[in-house]
Design a protein around this motif. Structure first.
Motif, mmCIF file in Angstrom:
data_model
loop_
_atom_site.group_PDB
_atom_site.id
_atom_site.type_symbol
_atom_site.label_atom_id
_atom_site.label_comp_id
_atom_site.label_asym_id
_atom_site.label_seq_id
_atom_site.Cartn_x
_atom_site.Cartn_y
_atom_site.Cartn_z
ATOM 1 N N GLY A 193 30.113 44.514 20.767
ATOM 2 C CA GLY A 193 31.435 44.900 20.320
ATOM 3 C C GLY A 193 31.608 44.950 18.811
ATOM 4 O O GLY A 193 32.709 45.206 18.333
ATOM 5 N N TRP A 194 30.554 44.708 18.075
ATOM 6 C CA TRP A 194 30.645 44.693 16.613
ATOM 7 C C TRP A 194 30.105 46.003 16.049
ATOM 8 O O TRP A 194 29.267 46.650 16.633
ATOM 9 N N GLY A 195 30.563 46.326 14.860
ATOM 10 C CA GLY A 195 30.120 47.542 14.197
ATOM 11 C C GLY A 195 29.287 47.245 12.968
ATOM 12 O O GLY A 195 28.399 46.398 12.993
ATOM 13 N N HIS A 196 29.603 47.915 11.883
ATOM 14 C CA HIS A 196 28.819 47.824 10.651
ATOM 15 C C HIS A 196 29.127 46.565 9.849
ATOM 16 O O HIS A 196 28.231 45.942 9.293
ATOM 17 N N TRP A 197 30.380 46.183 9.768
ATOM 18 C CA TRP A 197 30.799 45.085 8.895
ATOM 19 C C TRP A 197 30.872 43.781 9.676
ATOM 20 O O TRP A 197 31.922 43.157 9.787
ATOM 21 N N THR A 198 29.737 43.342 10.187
ATOM 22 C CA THR A 198 29.713 42.163 11.056
ATOM 23 C C THR A 198 30.306 40.938 10.390
ATOM 24 O O THR A 198 31.036 40.176 11.017
#
Length: 77
Positions: free
Chosen positions: A51-56
């Motif tokens: 569920g996470w993207g680039h800006w963890t």
């Protein structure tokens, strides 16, 4: 990049990425990640964060900090 062909990362390493990051969706990314241990022999863990993207670190700072602290505590002094 030719000068770095075959060079290995020789320090303890933790890899974290969000499973919604666009780079993870690139063709061949899963195979490349599965073979990372060949070029990063001291890779301790690969954590794919659902569920996470680039800006963890901004999206889930508590989880990222906990994983980093656990990783750092695992290193020999």
């Amino acid at each position: 990049m030719a000068a770095f062909e075959g060079v290995k990362v020789t320090v303890p390493t933790l890899f974290m990425a969000g499973d919604h990051h666009m780079v993870i969706a690139f063709p061949g990314a899963a195979e490349h990640l599965a073979n990372t241990k060949h070029s990063v022999p001291l890779l301790r863990d690969i954590q794919m964060l659902p569920g996470w993207g680039h800006w963890t670190q901004q999206e889930r700072p508590t989880e990222v900090n906990a994983a980093m602290i656990e990783f750092l505590r695992s290193l020999p002094i």
